[in-house]
Design a protein around this motif. Structure first.
Motif, PDB file in Angstrom:
ATOM      1  N   ARG A  77      34.483  34.637  76.041  1.00  0.00           N
ATOM      2  CA  ARG A  77      34.306  35.963  76.635  1.00  0.00           C
ATOM      3  C   ARG A  77      33.163  36.655  75.912  1.00  0.00           C
ATOM      4  N   VAL A  79      31.081  40.083  75.971  1.00  0.00           N
ATOM      5  CA  VAL A  79      31.018  41.456  76.477  1.00  0.00           C
ATOM      6  C   VAL A  79      29.900  42.213  75.763  1.00  0.00           C
ATOM      7  N   ASP A  93      30.436  41.753  81.309  1.00  0.00           N
ATOM      8  CA  ASP A  93      31.585  41.011  80.790  1.00  0.00           C
ATOM      9  C   ASP A  93      31.582  39.627  81.439  1.00  0.00           C
TER      10      ASP A  93
END
Length: 290
Positions: A77, A79, A93
């Motif tokens: 992930r 972001v 994101d």
């Protein structure tokens, strides 16, 4: 403002005659990646006026679990909060997940791109090298159903990562490969050129590793190499072609990375390792992959 792209760290046709159909176990040998979750703080290293970016901050979380018998799952992930030169802020994101069979014959992947909490794009599919290994058949289910057929010489992410360590241990300094990881809507095969530096001296192995991480993981006693990988669009293979982006980092022989630097051309970002959590190794249940 530009959207960030990212191929797995631990994200072809290799110059030392490695076949994409060769089992990962044959490449790995003594290479054993430790299941772990790593956290990186992202910051803007530089930006040209044409990028439209004035500020950037964020975080990346990368997770690797699995084993030779169960296959490998990678999750990431990424972001970032990007502020444009007009003062407008935007949250990007990027979420990716993939499972790769230990023998390198199958790959399943999902990528989702959110912007300001709104889902803008999802890619999902699977790739199967088949029994012959001559071609890889890709079936995409998102954003739409589509079938592709690519060269059987392409490498999947874990194959590539393990091959990098294997090459480094042999003292090789260049590794060329075609890489398929399901990025760019699942339709892109990147030509990659990796440069592997000399093994970092023992006294410098912990450079960029926080004390908290050093207390959790013994990295001082592990070999580590500086690496830089250029990703090229196969449609732009002229002698002086510019890579789509470049990634540099230090890679320990257990798969943990530090000192990330991603160069997108008109801007670049740095990733500083802040935390590592060791995860339980997946237990084998008599099957190699699924």
């Amino acid at each position: 403002m530009a959207a960030l792209r990212y191929s797995g760290l631990m994200i072809g046709v290799l110059t030392f005659a490695f076949s994409g159909s060769m089992p990962i176990a044959a490449v790995a040998g003594a290479v054993q990646f430790v299941p772990h979750r790593a956290v990186y703080d992202i910051s803007l290293a530089r930006a040209s006026p044409g990028s439209g970016i004035s500020e950037m901050s964020g975080r990346m979380v990368y997770e690797l679990v699995g084993s030779d018998c169960a296959g490998y799952t990678q999750k990431m992930r990424f972001v970032t909060r990007i502020t444009g030169r007009d003062g407008e802020a935007q949250i990007n994101d990027l979420r990716t997940s993939s499972w790769e069979q230990a023998e390198g014959k199958k790959l399943r992947f999902t990528t989702s791109q959110y912007r300001n909490d709104h889902l803008e794009e999802t890619t999902q599919g699977n790739a199967d090298r088949g029994k012959s290994g001559d071609t890889v058949k890709v079936q995409l289910t998102k954003p739409g159903h589509k079938g592709l057929e690519i060269s059987g010489d392409v490498m999947f992410p874990m194959q590539h990562s393990l091959a990098l360590i294997a090459a480094a241990k042999r003292g090789e300094d260049v590794l060329m490969a075609e890489l398929y990881d399901g990025s760019e809507k699942g339709e892109k095969v990147y030509l990659t050129n990796a440069f592997i530096g000399h093994e970092v001296a023992t006294a410098e192995r912990l450079e960029g590793v926080p004390l908290g991480v050093q207390a959790k993981v013994d990295l001082k006693g592990r070999p580590v190499w500086p690496m830089a990988i250029s990703y090229f669009d196969p449609q732009e293979t002229q002698q002086d072609s510019v890579p789509s982006y470049e990634l540099s980092f230090r890679l320990y022989d257990n798969g943990i990375s530090t000192k990330l630097f991603i160069d997108y051309g008109d801007f670049a970002v740095e990733g500083a390792l802040t935390d590592v959590t060791l995860l339980e190794k997946t237990k084998c249940e008599g099957q190699k992959g699924r």
